[in-house]
Each structure stands twice: as structure tokens, then as C-alpha cells.
Design an enzyme around this catalytic site. Structure first.
Site, PDB file in Angstrom:
ATOM      1  CG  ASP A   1     107.023 -44.397 -29.060  1.00  0.00           C
ATOM      2  OD1 ASP A   1     106.210 -43.969 -29.901  1.00  0.00           O
ATOM      3  OD2 ASP A   1     106.686 -44.764 -27.924  1.00  0.00           O
TER       4      ASP A   1
ATOM      5  CG  ASP B   1     100.146 -43.025 -29.725  1.00  0.00           C
ATOM      6  OD1 ASP B   1      99.013 -43.489 -29.957  1.00  0.00           O
ATOM      7  OD2 ASP B   1     100.528 -42.723 -28.584  1.00  0.00           O
TER       8      ASP B   1
HETATM    9  N1  GLY Z   1     102.859 -41.636 -27.704  1.00  0.00           N
HETATM   10  C1  GLY Z   1     102.536 -41.667 -26.339  1.00  0.00           C
HETATM   11  C2  GLY Z   1     101.708 -40.520 -25.933  1.00  0.00           C
HETATM   12  O1  GLY Z   1     101.265 -39.729 -26.752  1.00  0.00           O
HETATM   13  O2  GLY Z   1     101.488 -40.395 -24.732  1.00  0.00           O
END
Ligand code: GLY
Length: 390
Positions: A107, A168
Site C-alpha cells: 500500500d 487492490d
Molecule cells: N485495500 C484494502 C481494502 O480495500 O480494504
């Protein structure tokens, strides 16, 4: 296989006048103003409790959604107070990278695109640029050459996370493409392009729904199996995951011009649109299309940004181009009319009825800070020709 869309469902659009967009943005700015003191050197928790975000340190994957909102607020209002508030936060991003505070995550892309890259793009802040490049270097440490993927979560030798990619991550790749452009070193670009390819190949199923996560054997490079983490079941389709793909694939197309990424974005978008309920705001998993399950307004906001970006890159003659624009505006309309916290004056969030992680009972039917960010980004995209931070 590509699913066919019902043109009647998304054929005609509600009119978004300039006045209507400005009024929706006005509400968001008011909420940001109310939060400026609380989230000056702190950050909103990922999800609210009782529709109120607690202030926390810069240790979550979500810190930059607040900082990114400050940059967007600065862009649309021209008011220096938002720039000053955003800049005040940059030190904590530098400290986080320098001291490797909670950086064992893919992330880093979300975190540094919306904070430091936004700062550099809008104000030319050189230190912010160097910080974002340092973040790209950390992200590169998670790249497994043989499997061609970035591991999402945890330590690289953690057996339960090793070789696990997640949908993601498509949103984290722009940090790497940008780092190649800025440094002239193509290693970042190649890693990002490879990860995008592997995502399209293994995360998208035959029916064009997506797995949330997929394990690769990092020694042999062979694909293993798909699993969910936040979805209803391994073989269901977690809504937010689908929308991360809807937005992430066009973003990789922007940098690589690999046309199959655009084609895959069309495929996952059609699947999503065919699973929306009457008010156009998806349930938290696309296995549900009606009934009492919770909606995920944050996924809906991401989908609006994804479709507006996707439509920009489709040829004018593409039959779905108008459908995506119309669908995006309809969803945005539904969010604006029925999903903002206007009716909850005590709340410090913006979009209610989001879901963070239903299987663990985490942030269910609450505000989620990324939902607030993407809602504002969607409004800014409708207001003007927006230069992305991604
Ligand atoms: N990237 C983590 C979520 O969307 O919860």
C-alpha cells in the site's frame, strides 16, 4: 468472455450541472474544514465508529486518503489553508519511509501517490519527490522477479503471505511507473507492468469477476490458487476488489499503453455493472444483488473514478463509452442523494454505508476514509479536466 450490458439501465443520465457539482463539493469542503484541527498531525482511522473517525498516527494503509483530500480541496478552492495542512503532514510520510514504520505492505502506492507525488505535481516540492522515490524503492523490495508479482502483505518470508498478490495492488502501481519517469530507471516500470499482466491473467476469472487474492509460487513462478480475504467466499466477488481492478487496470494502461489492459478493464466493468441493485450502489460482495446485506458506498465511489478514467481511453466509437459515463454519473448521483452524512450532523465522515471488512466485522456500515477520498475525486473529475496524482 465479455458480458453484454443492458443499455436501458444506463442509457440516460441524470444531469450534473456545474452548480450541482459545486454544491456537492461544498459539502465535502465543509466537512474537511470541520476536521482540519483534529487531523492536523494525526490521520483518520481507516473506518469510523458510529460514523466518527478517531485520530491515529501515520501507521495505517489509509493515511494518504485524508492528505489527498486536502490536495484536492486546495486544487478546487485555491485556498492556501488546504495546501498548508497537506504540507504539514508530509514530514510524517518521510519519517515513515526513513524509519520503515509499517512499510511491509504494497500500500506504499496509495500512501505516497496521494501525499508526496500530489505535493510534487502541484507545488514542485523536491523533498516530497525524493520521499516518494524512496517509497518506490521500498515497494520494489516486495517484487518477486520469477513470479513477476508484488507481495501484498506481511514479511516476505511469512509462509501464509509469501507470493500472495491481491487485486487492490493495481492501484499501487502508478507509484512505480512514476518513479521510472522521474529517475530514468526502467526497473520500476518493468515490475509494475509485469504485476499488472499477472493480475489480469490470474486475478480475473473466466466469467470476468475477480479473485481478491491469488498465491504464486515465487520459486518456480507458477500460479497456485485464489483465495478471498475480505469477500464473502473464495469463489464470490468482493465488490471493492472488482472496483480496484476497474480503476487500476486503466491506470496501468495510461503508463504502458498495453491495449489488453483496457480490454480487461471493460470486461470487469461490465461484470460489475450487471450486478448493481436498483439504486446503483453495490452490496459489499457482488454475490448479493438484493436484500438486507450492507452496501459498500466506498466501492461505488471507486467505480465512478474507474469508469470515468476508462471512458477517456476508449475510442469514441466504442459502444460502451457513453454507458460508462452515464453509469458513473448515476452512481455519483445516488451517492450524493442518499449516501452522504448530510443527515448525520455529528459525523466527521462524508460517505456513510461503507464496509471495510465484513468477514471480521470490521467497519461494517460505517464511513471509510478511502470512500470519502474517491467521492471527492469523482466530483473533481466531473467538475474539471483533472490531472491525476496517480
Ligand atoms: N485495500 C484494502 C481494502 O480495500 O480494504
Amino acid at each position: 468472455m465479455e458480458q453484454i450490458l443492458d443499455p436501458l439501465k444506463y442509457g440516460e443520465t441524470t444531469v450534473w450541472t456545474k452548480q450541482k457539482v459545486e454544491s456537492a463539493i461544498g459539502f465535502v469542503l465543509k466537512r474537511i474544514d470541520q476536521n482540519l484541527d483534529t487531523f492536523s498531525l494525526k490521520f483518520p482511522a481507516p473506518a469510523s465508529r458510529g460514523n466518527i473517525y478517531e485520530p491515529i498516527e501515520n501507521t495505517e494503509w489509509t493515511s494518504s486518503f485524508w492528505t489527498g483530500m486536502l490536495w484536492l480541496a486546495y486544487e478546487v478552492s485555491g485556498d492556501d489553508k488546504y495546501q498548508m495542512a497537506a504540507e504539514k503532514q508530509l514530514k510524517s510520510y518521510k519519517k515513515r519511509v526513513d524509519q520503515r514504520i509499517a512499510t511491509e505492505t504494497h500500500d506504499l502506492g496509495f500512501l505516497y501517490s496521494l501525499s508526496c507525488i500530489a505535493s510534487y505535481k502541484l507545488t514542485g516540492n523536491e523533498e516530497a519527490k525524493q520521499t516518494a522515490i524512496a517509497a518506490a524503492d521500498l515497494l520494489m523490495e516486495r517484487y518477486f522477479e520469477k513470479a513477476g508479482i508484488i507481495q501484498a502483505w506481511g514479511k516476505l518470508d511469512n509462509p501464509s503471505q509469501r507470493g500472495r498478490m491481491i487485486v487492490d495492488c493495481c492501484m499501487n502501481l502508478p507509484l512505480l511507473y512514476w518513479a521510472s519517469e522521474e529517475t530514468g530507471d526502467s526497473k520500476y516500470y518493468h515490475a509494475a507492468q509485469s504485476h499488472a499482466r499477472q493480475s489480469a491473467k490470474y486475478l480475473i476469472r473466466e466469467d470476468t469477476s475477480t479473485f481478491h487474492t491469488y498465491y504464486m509460487d515465487v520459486e518456480s513462478g507458477e500460479p497456485l490458487y485464489g483465495r478471498t480475504a475480505q469477500g464473502y467466499a473464495d469463489d464470490s466477488c468482493w465488490s471493492r476488489g472488482q472496483t480496484w481492478a476497474m480503476y487500476g487496470l486503466p491506470l496501468s494502461y495510461v503508463y504502458t499503453k498495453d491495449s489488453y489492459l483496457l480490454h480487461d478493464a471493460v470486461r470487469v466493468t461490465n461484470y460489475y455493472l450487471n450486478r448493481l441493485p436498483e439504486d446503483y450502489v453495490c452490496y459489499w460482495d457482488l454475490i448479493f444483488t438484493e436484500g438486507e446485506e450492507e452496501k459498500d458506498s466506498s466501492a461505488a465511489a471507486i467505480s465512478v473514478c474507474g469508469m470515468l478514467e476508462l471512458a477517456k481511453h476508449l475510442p469514441l466509437s466504442h459502444s460502451n463509452r457513453r454507458i460508462y459515463e452515464n453509469a458513473a454519473l448515476r452512481i455519483l448521483d445516488s451517492l450524493t442523494e442518499n449516501y452522504t452524512t448530510k443527515s448525520l450532523p455529528h459525523s466527521n465522515g462524508i460517505l456513510k454505508h461503507a464496509v471495510y471488512g465484513k468477514p471480521l466485522g470490521n467497519g461494517v456500515n460505517e464511513c471509510c476514509i478511502w470512500g470519502d477520498y474517491y467521492y471527492l475525486e469523482a466530483l473533481v473529475r466531473v467538475l474539471k479536466d483533472w490531472e491525476m496524482y496517480w
